[in-house]
Each structure stands twice: as C-alpha cells, then as structure tokens.
Enzyme design. Structure first.
Site, PDB file in Angstrom:
ATOM      1  N   ASP A 666       0.828  -1.199   0.000  1.00 19.43           N
ATOM      2  CA  ASP A 666       0.000   0.000   0.000  1.00 19.43           C
ATOM      3  C   ASP A 666       0.871   1.261   0.000  1.00 19.43           C
ATOM      4  OD1 ASP A 666      -2.720   1.298   0.443  1.00 19.43           O
ATOM      5  OD2 ASP A 666      -1.612   2.044   2.185  1.00 19.43           O
ATOM      6  N   GLU A 691       1.359  -0.243  -5.043  1.00 23.67           N
ATOM      7  CA  GLU A 691       0.351   0.760  -5.395  1.00 23.67           C
ATOM      8  C   GLU A 691       1.033   2.124  -5.524  1.00 23.67           C
ATOM      9  OE1 GLU A 691      -3.690   2.855  -3.613  1.00 23.67           O
ATOM     10  OE2 GLU A 691      -1.945   2.411  -2.386  1.00 23.67           O
ATOM     11  N   ASP A 773     -10.752   1.719  -3.734  1.00 29.39           N
ATOM     12  CA  ASP A 773     -10.621   3.178  -3.652  1.00 29.39           C
ATOM     13  C   ASP A 773     -11.355   3.874  -4.790  1.00 29.39           C
ATOM     14  OD1 ASP A 773      -9.046   3.426  -1.319  1.00 29.39           O
ATOM     15  OD2 ASP A 773      -7.280   2.798  -2.428  1.00 29.39           O
TER      16      ASP A 773
END
Length: 890
Positions: A666, A691, A773
C-alpha cells in the site's frame, strides 16, 4: 637523345637514353633539367634516388627553406642567360660524368622537348670546359654555403628545441602548481559556499526565530488582554453570583409562599369543583323529577290540556335548568380563574426546581380513584370534566327503549379461526428415536466401503502433495516467456497470474473470512490463480488501512483462526493468497510527553525515532522522508535499521504462520523503492504488487494523449525496487476512461505500442479497471458503468497481469462474461509478456493481435480477420458481445 618531359620539377636528374653517340662514350651521362618552380615530393614523378646536388635540390630532402631560395636565384640566372642567347626560358644542362658534379652546357630547349648530343658541332671544347669549371666552383661555393647554413639552422633549431623543452618543463611545473592551487581554491570555494549556506540558513533561522518571537509577543499581549478581560468578567461574575444568591433566596421565599398559595388554591379549587358538581347533580335531579312528573301527567291526561301542562312543566324545567346552569357557570368561572392562577404558580415553582404534587395526583387523592381516575387518564377528558362537570347517567326509560330497539339484532359472537383452532390443538411430533439422522447413520462395513475409504485417503494425500509441489514450483522456478528459461525472481510471478481482488470498501461489515472462503471453488473453476485479501491487521479504521498493532490479526474482517481457514481453503483450490501490507504509516497507541500520538504499542513498541522528522503532524525524530507524506497517520522512517529488521520479521511471520504467498504493498509513494527490494528479498514472495497511484497529465480538462511522463514515474519506482515487484498500471486505467468513448486512437502510442506501462514493461504491469478506492462506496474514480466489459475485453486479452474486482464479478451480474474472457486468455496462451501488434486504432474501434493465436476488437469498427492482408492463418470467432469480439486461430 630522346625528349624529356619538362614537368614543373626542379633539380631532377634523369639518365640519358642510350644512343649511338652516347653508347660509344666511356662515361655514363646524365641530364639535369632545371625548371621554374619546385613542387612537393608527393607530386614528383621522378624516383627518389634520381635527386642530385647532394640531395639538397628537392624540397623533400631539405629542411632549410633559405637554401632552396638560393638555388632558385641560381636557376633564374641561368635561364636569363640562356634566354638572352637562344630566345627560350628553359635551360638544359647535360653531359655530366657519373659520380661527378654536373657541368653547365649550352643547349637548345623548347616547351615540347629538347634533343641533345654530346659532340655538338657548334659548341667549342674550350668554352665548355671553362663553363664547367666556373659551374663547378660556383656549385662548390654554393654547397659550402648551404652546408654552413643548414648546420647553423640545425644548431639554432637544436638550441630552440632545448629552450622549448626547458620552457615546456617549466610550464608543466607551473601548470601542476596552478592545478594544485586551483584545487585548493576550489575546496576553499566549496567551504566558502558551504559556510555561506550555513550563514544563510542561520539567518533564515534567525528571521524565523524573530518572527516566532514577534508572534509569541503578540500572543502574550493577546493573553494579557484576555487575562484582563477574564479578570473583569470574573469580577462581574462574582457580583452576579452575589446578586444571584440574593435572588435565589428571594425566589426560595417566594417559592415557599407560592407553594402555600398553590396548595391553598388547589384545595379551594377542588372545593369549588365539588360544589359545582353538587350543584349540577342537584340541577339534574330537579330537571329529571320535573321531566318525570310531566311525563306522568302526559300519560294521565290527553289533548290540548296535556300539551299545555307539558309546556308549562317544560317551561318550569327550563327555568330551573337555566338558573342552575347560570350558578354552575359562575362557580366554574371562579374555579377556572383560580385554577389558571394555580397552574401558573405551579409552572413557576417547577422552573425554580421546587417539588410539589401535581393537580392530577391531587385529584386522584381527592376522588379516590375509580371511574374518575379512568376519565382523567387523557387530557381531553380531564378538561371536559373540569369545564362541563360529570355527565349524568342514562335514564331508565331511555335504557328500556334502547334495549327494545336492539332485540332484533343477533347476539355478537366471535367465531374462532382455523389458525386459532390449530393453535389450540396439541402438536404431535415423532420421538427422536423414530427420526433417521444422517449424522448417526452408519455405512455397512464391507470390502467395497473399505476400498472406497482407502482410495479417498490416497486421493487426499496425493492432492496435498500436488498442491505443496505446485506452490514450491511457483515460488522458486518457472519459465520466463521473455527469456528462454530461467529461475524466477522473487515477486515477479510466472507470467500467467490472473488476480482477483477479494473485497470492497464495505466488506468489513460482514464476517468476511467466513463468507469469502466458500468462494474458493468457484474462483478456481473460473481460472483465477491469485486472490488479494484486505489488510489483516488490527486497525484504527475498520477497512484496515490505518494499522496499529501489527501482530494482532483479529480485525473487523474476522478472527485469526478464521483467516487461517480462509487461506487454507484458497490453497486447497490452488489459489495463491496476497496479503495487503501497509508499510508506509502506522497509528500510535500512546501519547508522548508533549501530548502527540507518536508512541506505538504492541510487540513493535517504537517511539518518535521511528517517525520521519519532516512529518508535519506527529513530531518524529527520525531521518527525512524518502517519499511523499501521508498526513492521516505517522509516516515510518524506513532508513532506521531497527525498523527494517522488525518489518522483515513481521512479514516472515505472516509468510510462515499464516501462509501468505505474496504482497500487495500500500502507498509505496511514501518511501524509497530500495526498501521494498530489501523486504521482498527477505520474504521471497511468489508475487508482489506496488500501489504507485499518481495523477495523469491533463490539458483543458481532458486527458493528454501523451502519458509518457506518467508511466515513466511508475517504471522509475519499479526500477528503484530492482524489478522485484510489479506495479498497478494506473496509466492504462486512465487512458481507457476516455478511449472507450469513441477515442480508440488513444490506445496506441507514437511507437505503435500500448500507451500504458504494459507498452514499456509488460511483465511488471498489473492492469485493472476498479478497486476499493476508485469504486465501491468511495467512488473516487469509478470506471464508466456501461463500458466495464469492453475494459475487461482489453485487459484480459493483452499482456500484463489483469485484476478482477469483487463487485464486478459477484454484484454486477458479469460473472459469466468475465469467466468467458478468462477461459479464452488461458486457452490461447496469452501471458504477461505476450507481443502485441496493433492493426487498427481510430475513432470507431481498436483491433490488435496478441501472441500468435488471438485477435480482439473493441468498438463498432467494421473489421474481421479476412479483411486484414497481413494476417495469416485460419481464424474462428469465439466471443461476440456488444462492443467487443474475439477470434481464435484454429
């Protein structure tokens, strides 16, 4: 003698050709041709060994230019003499004995050529000898002069060379000294520049301190002002408190009086109520008696007399009633006024906080309950009773009439319904012994059942061994389509992964580990190879992206045991499991000495030294951040050795104890990719995804066609991680948003390749349309709803590693269509490194050949493989949907 070419050569000695006259002579003769100018040696047509005058006439054999000038003057003199005598500008000198110097002879020359003869009839021998002697002497003096000049020139040149060498050594030494001085001066300049920077930083710090001091002074002045105002308010408050205490005392006295008056008023009000009630009852009794007498008289008499008497009786009744009602109304008015006064006083008492009995309880105490209590339960009935008095009972004669009128009606009886009847009947259930239970049933023991049990046991063992071997093979070694065959690097996968995101933003609201595990069989059947689970650790936010105690895996998604069972079920169906690990930031559990939440709890009890110093919110004491700041939680300083050591041990614990196969990393923009490389090499995952979410380039509110800078930033992070991790291809997602709305030309870059990360580094590109998201209930960047299947037709037929979102697969009704595309990708052998040849890309649609066995089209372009000249082979349409078609090579 034959003619000799007279090219512009000076001082060339050429052997004379053999003739009858010359051959008879005992001496070898030569011919010297002197012309007007000297030419370079490279253009000289005569051999080197033919040069004469002690090898000094040719410019290539003399270094002294002055000697050549003197020879030119001598040649000029000879030409002038010859021209004066013969009328020609050329001088030919001949008849020189081999080994001796050449003599000057007279001869006739022309531009075409000159013929010679040794015994010319017109040349006198005496003159020839005299000329030869003078020429010999002249040449001797000339030779000596030239030799002296050459020696002098050589000597001068040697002196000059020695001087030049000495000067060169001196200059070299000076250059070294100058270089050393320059280096020293540069160092001094660097130190001076560094000192100037320090001075500037100190000056800036001083200015900042002065500014802070001014702000502090202003704050102090403001505090002084507020303090004075507070003092004034305190004094005023004290005065108000004194006045309030006096008012409270007065109010208490008034309240006591009010209570007494209220009690007296209430008592008097109820006395008035009782009197009014008695008056109304007496009035009703009188009216009833009068009415009864009138009715009796009406029964005994008849005619007009009866009517007159009834009218009189009625008039008397009405008069009595009017007098009674007037008295009752006067009494009720007095009571109502006093009741309103009592209610006002009760309201004031309640506002002062004084407790007293309510009017309702007082009425209940006075009336003693019964019917009056029932009537006073509702305010409307109470006000009606207080204003109009109690209603009189129904007269007996009226009740008899009512009973007579209702005699024809059937009696009211409620018949029981069938449900009530069934509810009344007893429920008869079989005994537990009479019920057959599969849990208690036993199979008959025979050789067939024993053989089946043994076979089932062997199949289970073989399946477990196959799964373990497959996981080991995936983790350690696999074929690389880009290279021939080689070992698999950690985190890069096999190239055939198809990832499924197994959650959305709201999954934490359910028992997710328990709910997700049964879907393993369906996912495996549809061709999914890898599943990405949400963050498993304890978190301040239920979604898991604000981690706290990293070693506590009892999260909003379920318990640790449920997580292990979910992972085991995925492994039972040959699905690799990726854990979502948040390494950039972590939420603290305690406050520091300054009241800031920067002390961590649990097994990894770090302090502020584990937080980057440039975090603006949490006062870290570590090194500056190596990436972007995440403002919602403390940013971890990965440059600290103890931090990296603890993180690697934690990730190994997840790998060993919970059997995670890889990672989804992340917010990797927050720290350097080199740390990711260290974590991946320490944990050897089968696959890893970073990410790196960055904004695309826009112009005028529209996505720019050229997104090279955007995808280059993602590739720079992959390079920083040593190529050990893939990254989400955000570039491809952003371009698809616009391309699928009639701008399919965006799907090819100027080099003819796909425009996203997959066009430059397909084996590290993880393509996707949606995640928790961008979509779900957050909806930060949702993919166009009506273009979802066109998007999947693109990413599931192109190189890179595609990701399928949970909502699309299970909630949007696209399960079968997506599974159909996965089957085609698997059947045609498309992998993350498959070559792409784009055949069409315009406003109407997009066509590409991927690998050797698949051709796909999206859009409404009129195209099929038969219309493509350079597309060989036999092709069969295997998928035809609205917006996309796919062909497979037979």
């Amino acid at each position: 003698m034959a003619a000799i070419p007279h090219a512009n050569v000076s001082g060339v000695l050429q052997k004379a050709p053999a003739s009858a006259a010359v051959a008879a002579s005992p001496m070898s003769h030569t011919v010297l041709v002197l012309l007007q100018q000297t030419v370079p040696y490279s253009r000289c047509p005569y051999p080197l060994q033919s040069l004469v005058h002690n090898n000094s006439l040719c410019s290539q054999r003399r270094t002294s230019f002055a000697a050549a000038e003197r020879y030119s003057q001598i040649e000029k003199l000879h030409r002038m003499q010859f021209q004066h005598k013969h009328g020609s500008p050329f001088l030919i000198i001949a008849t020189a004995t081999k080994g001796e110097n050449a003599d000057v002879l007279e001869g006739v020359g022309s531009q075409k050529g000159v013929g010679f003869s040794q015994h010319s009839s017109h040349m006198l021998p005496g003159k020839i000898m005299a000329a030869a002697d003078s020429k010999h002497k002249l040449l001797e003096r000339l030779r000596n002069t030239v030799d002296d000049t050459a020696a002098s020139a050589v000597k001068e040149a040697g002196v000059a060379i020695n001087s030049a060498l000495t000067a060169a050594e001196t200059a070299k030494e000076q250059a070294k000294n100058a270089e050393a001085a320059l280096v020293e001066h540069i160092g001094l300049l660097h130190e001076l520049s560094h000192a100037e920077k320090k001075v500037m930083s100190l000056e800036e710090g001083l200015l900042a301190a002065v500014h802070q001091l001014e702000v502090a002074n202003a704050a102090i002045k403001s505090l002084h002002t507020e303090l004075e105002a507070a003092k004034t308010l305190t004094k005023a408050g004290e005065a108000r408190i004194v006045a309030a205490e006096a008012s409270v005392h007065e109010i208490q006295v008034a309240a006591d009086k009010a209570v007494d008056e209220c009690e007296n008023s209430s008592r008097h009000a109820f006395e008035v109520l009782m009197n009014a009630t008695a008056v109304k009852e007496e009035t009703a009794r009188v009216a009833f008696n009068a009415q009864l007498e009138g009715l009796q008289q009406a029964v005994n008499t008849s005619g007009q007399k009866v009517e007159d008497e009834r009218a009189q009786a009625s008039g008397l009744e009405y008069q009595v009633l009017e007098r009674s009602l007037a008295a009752a109304e006067a009494a009720a008015g007095v009571w109502k006024t006093r009741a309103m006064t009592a209610e006002d006083m009760l309201r004031q008492v309640k506002e002062l906080g004084v407790e007293t009995i309510s009017s309702k309880s007082a009425v209940e105490q006075i009336m003693g309950g019964g019917r009056m209590q029932m009537l006073l339960e509702k305010d409307s009935r109470r006000h009606d009773l207080l204003e109009n008095g109690p209603r009189r009972e129904t007269p007996e004669w009226m009740q008899r009439r009512l009973d007579v009128g209702q005699q024809g009606l059937p009696p009211k009886k409620s018949l029981p319904s069938s449900a009530d009847v069934e509810a009344m009947l007893p429920l008869e259930l079989p005994s537990p012994g009479d019920v057959w239970s599969i849990a208690k049933a036993r199979v008959k023991d025979d050789m067939y059942t024993a053989e089946a049990a043994e076979k089932q046991k062997i199949d289970l063992q073989r399946k477990v061994l196959e799964q373990a071997l497959e996981r080991k093979t995936i983790k350690k070694q696999a074929k690389d389509p880009e290279e021939a065959e080689g070992k698999l690097a950690s985190g890069t996968g096999t190239g055939h992964e198809i990832v499924f995101q197994g959650f959305n933003w709201e999954s934490w609201r359910r028992d997710w580990w328990v709910e997700l595990a049964p879907k393993a069989a369906d996912l495996s059947k549809c061709g999914i190879t890898t599943i990405w689970l949400p963050p498993p650790t304890h978190s301040v936010a239920p979604q898991g992206y604000m981690p706290g105690d990293l070693y506590n895996l009892n999260s909003a998604y379920g318990t640790e045991d449920e997580l292990k069972q979910c992972i085991a079920e995925m492994h039972n169906h040959n699905i690799l499991v990726l854990g979502d690990v948040v390494l950039n930031h972590r939420c603290a559990q305690k406050q520091g000495s300054n009241g800031v939440w920067n002390v961590f709890g649990g097994k990894l009890d770090w302090g502020p030294e584990a937080i980057v110093r440039d975090d603006p919110n949490f006062q870290g004491r570590g090194n500056p951040s190596s990436g972007d700041i995440f403002h919602a939680a403390p940013n971890i300083d990965h440059s600290q050795t103890f931090v990296r050591k603890d993180i690697k041990e934690w990730m190994k614990w997840l790998r060993n104890d919970f059997q995670f196969d890889g990672w989804r990393l992340d917010f990797v923009r927050g720290f350097w990719g080199g740390y990711v490389k260290e974590y991946i090499e320490a944990t050897t995952p089968a696959f890893a995804i970073g990410e790196y979410w960055d904004s695309l380039a826009y112009e005028g509110g529209q996505v720019c066609y050229n997104q090279d800078s955007h995808r280059q930033r993602i590739i720079n992070w992959i390079n920083a991680a040593g190529g050990t991790s893939s990254a989400f291809d955000v570039t491809t997602k952003g371009i698809l948003h616009s391309a699928l709305h009639g701008e399919f030309w965006r799907l090819i870059d100027p080099q003819g390749k796909p425009p996203g990360v997959m066009g430059w580094w397909p084996s590290r590109a993880v393509t996707f349309l949606e995640n928790h998201d961008t979509g779900s209930t957050q909806g930060h960047w949702p993919f166009p709803r009506d273009k979802i299947m066109m998007g999947y037709a693109y990413i599931l037929t192109h190189p890179g590693t595609p990701v399928i979102f949970y909502d699309h697969f299970y909630d949007f009704g696209l399960h079968d269509q997506i599974a159909e595309l996965i089957a085609v990708r698997t059947r045609t052998g498309v992998h993350c490194r498959s070559p792409v040849k784009i055949l069409q890309a315009n406003f109407e649609g997009y066509v590409a050949k991927v690998g050797e066995s698949l051709v796909m089209k999206i859009g409404h372009l009129d195209w099929n493989p038969s219309k493509q000249n350079n597309l060989t082979g036999s092709w069969e349409r295997c998928i035809e949907r609205d917006g996309y078609q796919i062909w497979q090579r037979n």
